[in-house]
Write a protein that holds these residues in place. Structure first.
Motif, mmCIF file in Angstrom:
data_model
loop_
_atom_site.group_PDB
_atom_site.id
_atom_site.type_symbol
_atom_site.label_atom_id
_atom_site.label_comp_id
_atom_site.label_asym_id
_atom_site.label_seq_id
_atom_site.Cartn_x
_atom_site.Cartn_y
_atom_site.Cartn_z
ATOM 1 N N ILE A 78 16.227 19.430 14.191
ATOM 2 C CA ILE A 78 15.776 18.177 13.584
ATOM 3 C C ILE A 78 16.009 18.291 12.084
ATOM 4 O O ILE A 78 15.459 19.195 11.431
ATOM 5 C CB ILE A 78 14.291 17.916 13.888
ATOM 6 C CG1 ILE A 78 14.068 17.940 15.405
ATOM 7 C CG2 ILE A 78 13.850 16.569 13.310
ATOM 8 C CD1 ILE A 78 12.611 17.927 15.818
ATOM 9 N N VAL A 79 16.854 17.417 11.541
ATOM 10 C CA VAL A 79 17.262 17.548 10.143
ATOM 11 C C VAL A 79 16.843 16.323 9.334
ATOM 12 O O VAL A 79 16.445 15.301 9.893
ATOM 13 C CB VAL A 79 18.797 17.747 10.037
ATOM 14 C CG1 VAL A 79 19.202 19.075 10.659
ATOM 15 C CG2 VAL A 79 19.541 16.598 10.687
ATOM 16 N N HIS A 80 16.934 16.441 8.029
ATOM 17 C CA HIS A 80 16.450 15.399 7.136
ATOM 18 C C HIS A 80 17.257 14.103 7.275
ATOM 19 O O HIS A 80 16.696 13.022 7.404
ATOM 20 C CB HIS A 80 16.517 15.923 5.697
ATOM 21 C CG HIS A 80 15.935 14.984 4.697
ATOM 22 N ND1 HIS A 80 16.661 13.963 4.141
ATOM 23 C CD2 HIS A 80 14.689 14.898 4.178
ATOM 24 C CE1 HIS A 80 15.887 13.302 3.311
ATOM 25 N NE2 HIS A 80 14.697 13.848 3.319
ATOM 26 N N ASP A 81 18.578 14.203 7.235
ATOM 27 C CA ASP A 81 19.401 12.989 7.208
ATOM 28 C C ASP A 81 19.875 12.589 8.598
ATOM 29 O O ASP A 81 20.065 13.438 9.461
ATOM 30 C CB ASP A 81 20.630 13.215 6.320
ATOM 31 C CG ASP A 81 20.201 13.440 4.879
ATOM 32 O OD1 ASP A 81 19.338 12.683 4.412
ATOM 33 O OD2 ASP A 81 20.709 14.384 4.248
ATOM 34 N N ASP A 82 20.117 11.301 8.768
ATOM 35 C CA ASP A 82 20.662 10.819 10.032
ATOM 36 C C ASP A 82 22.019 11.438 10.296
ATOM 37 O O ASP A 82 22.840 11.567 9.389
ATOM 38 C CB ASP A 82 20.855 9.292 9.976
ATOM 39 C CG ASP A 82 19.517 8.575 10.117
ATOM 40 O OD1 ASP A 82 18.567 9.200 10.606
ATOM 41 O OD2 ASP A 82 19.452 7.398 9.744
ATOM 42 N N VAL A 83 22.226 11.878 11.535
ATOM 43 C CA VAL A 83 23.525 12.402 11.922
ATOM 44 C C VAL A 83 24.065 11.436 12.959
ATOM 45 O O VAL A 83 23.569 11.387 14.074
ATOM 46 C CB VAL A 83 23.390 13.789 12.598
ATOM 47 C CG1 VAL A 83 24.750 14.433 12.744
ATOM 48 C CG2 VAL A 83 22.445 14.662 11.811
ATOM 49 N N GLN A 84 25.046 10.662 12.563
ATOM 50 C CA GLN A 84 25.561 9.681 13.516
ATOM 51 C C GLN A 84 26.626 10.350 14.356
ATOM 52 O O GLN A 84 27.430 11.109 13.867
ATOM 53 C CB GLN A 84 26.163 8.496 12.769
ATOM 54 C CG GLN A 84 25.145 7.867 11.848
ATOM 55 C CD GLN A 84 25.385 6.395 11.617
ATOM 56 O OE1 GLN A 84 26.415 5.874 12.012
ATOM 57 N NE2 GLN A 84 24.438 5.736 11.002
ATOM 58 N N LYS A 85 26.584 10.089 15.628
ATOM 59 C CA LYS A 85 27.683 10.572 16.449
ATOM 60 C C LYS A 85 28.350 9.363 17.063
ATOM 61 O O LYS A 85 27.873 8.237 16.910
ATOM 62 C CB LYS A 85 27.191 11.576 17.494
ATOM 63 C CG LYS A 85 26.065 11.111 18.385
ATOM 64 C CD LYS A 85 25.810 12.123 19.475
ATOM 65 C CE LYS A 85 25.063 11.445 20.621
ATOM 66 N NZ LYS A 85 25.045 12.158 21.837
#
Ligand code: ASP
Ligand code: MG
Length: 464
Positions: free
Chosen positions: A298-305
């Protein structure tokens, strides 16, 4: 050399065998990393402590107290016998545990005599679950030839306000923790959930609070990652009991995790990981029976796939309430009154929807609170304002979640087209403007099929 905080929940240290396994996980990763362990109480112990306290206050039966302490002693002794093999270390830990249990018994007897239980005494009582577990886990590590010491949350530097039962850490905690834990000697094992206030009185961070302890410690010592060990495989694309092809999600953002948690993916409460996310420290949910596996990060920024949707969730045991009437149109303050009166009745609102006609407002709440909510609303509104109140307790809330849908046209179309093709009627819809979550209500009997259709439509199982 990375610095890691590892948190073990009650399920992961339910008995001696699992305590041993938790120790092995610490040992295995401490070759290449600096590690702090944060521990919960043995599975179910916090609940038992609280139940016994309420019983003691209500019935005041000292024999019951002795029986309870005896069972607790046996359980912890057995855990020690099954997890610590060096007799000297085992005896030392056992002594520690017996000492704590003797103190605890005195507290229960006090409650029996007083017949009274304050939030402050509940915190004192419930702190024992973690205070018994930490010395055992630390002993297991020493038994594996790893240097280790057990700390209480307050010994590790966590100071809170005095809001017993649900205390918040004070800002200076962030400075204190590194002073107490660094430089690290071996693997410190810190009790989750508990701390002390400025007067030195024991406090707790609220039920499930050891997750918050772990993220506080991780944030304060600038950990590279915080690992939450679970007995399940991370955060899943949906409930595998509903869709067997469900898969763990490798990486999600904090915002996405937030959208998931409120809809029942009870893996991690977003509030608990807030300190870590604020400092940009990645949080990882790891599975104890797949320690080398990637887990869910779970990371700070959105990771779009490429896929716009990451997960589909289902919230059963909910009910819908609709207030409706021509008097509501153009009248300010109706929503405020409805939400206010529900708040006063202690009812949490899960979903809200109002169309621009303003002729009705629908809300989704927990099913068990439906009657209370209906009564509260009927008492609040005169008939000329709110003509009718409808309720429906045979519904479920479905949600699709993913950062990728923000600003991407056509996601809602795909969701509802899939429902249309499956002949599933949509009863209520809600999407916040963050566009990370589209939630809607369907009949209970169709809810699992809705989840299956959406999981397939967005190819979350990964098959062609
Ligand atoms: N033992 C505490 C509870 O059950 C804290 C935790 O497990 O996180 O609420
Ligand atoms: Mg627990």
């Amino acid at each position: 050399m990375a610095r890691l905080v590892m948190k073990f929940g009650g399920d992961s240290i339910a008995d001696g065998k699992r305590l041993r396994h938790a120790g092995e996980l610490g040992k295995c990763f401490c070759q290449d990393n600096e590690i702090v362990v944060v521990t919960s109480a043995l599975q179910g112990v916090t609940d038992e402590l609280l139940d016994a306290a309420r019983k003691a206050a209500g019935e005041g039966n000292i024999e019951d107290v002795s029986g309870f302490i005896r069972r607790l002693t046996e359980r912890h002794n057995q855990a020690i016998a099954e997890s610590i093999f060096n007799p000297d270390i085992a005896a030392e830990v056992q002594q520690e545990v017996v000492k704590k249990l003797t103190e605890l018994e005195k507290a229960y007897i006090g409650i029996c005599y007083l017949g009274e239980l304050t939030p402050r005494s509940l915190d004192y009582i419930s702190s024992y679950g973690e205070r018994l577990a930490a010395p055992i886990l630390s002993g297991v590590l020493r038994d594996m030839s790893i240097e280790s010491r057990a700390y209480t949350g307050s010994e590790a530097g966590i100071v809170t306000d005095s809001n017993y039962g649900d205390s918040r850490p004070l800002e200076r905690t962030y400075d204190l923790i590194p002073k107490k834990l660094l430089p690290m000697e071996g693997i410190p094992v810190v009790t989750g959930f508990i701390a002390k206030d400025e007067k030195g009185v024991i406090t707790t961070l609220g039920r499930g609070g050891s997750d918050l302890s772990a993220s506080l410690i991780g944030a304060a010592i600038d950990a590279d990652e915080i690992w939450f060990w679970k007995e399940t495989s991370g955060v899943m694309t949906t409930d595998p009991k509903i869709v067997p092809e469900a898969k763990p999600i490798p990486i999600i953002s904090y915002r996405e995790a937030m959208e998931l948690s409120y809809f029942g993916a009870k893996v991690l409460h977003p509030r608990a990981i807030e300190p870590a996310i604020r400092k940009g420290i990645p949080v990882r949910v790891k599975c104890t029976f797949d320690p080398e596996g990637h887990g869910t990060q779970i990371v700070h920024d959105d990771v779009q796939k490429a896929d716009v949707i990451k997960a589909v969730t289902l919230h059963k045991n909910v009910a819908m309430l609709t207030i409706s009437g021509a008097g509501m149109i153009g009248t300010p303050g109706i929503a405020a009154r409805a939400f206010g009166v529900l708040a006063k009745a202690g009812i949490n609102i899960i979903m809200i929807s109002q169309g621009s006609s303003e002729a009705n407002i629908s809300m989704v709440i927990e099913r068990r609170q439906l009657e209370k909510a209906e009564d509260a609303l009927r008492a609040e509104f005169p008939r000329e304002l709110v003509k009718e109140i409808f309720t429906n307790n045979d519904i479920a809330a479905v949600a699709v979640v993913g950062a990728g849908m923000a600003g991407t046209p056509g996601v809602a179309a795909r969701v509802f087209k899939a429902m249309g093709q499956a002949k599933i009627n949509v009863i209520m819809i809600s999407q916040g403007s963050s566009e990370h979550n589209i939630s809607f209500v369907v009949a209970s009997s169709e809810s699992e099929r809705a989840v299956q259709e959406l999981h397939r439509e967005f190819n979350l199982g990964g098959q062609e």
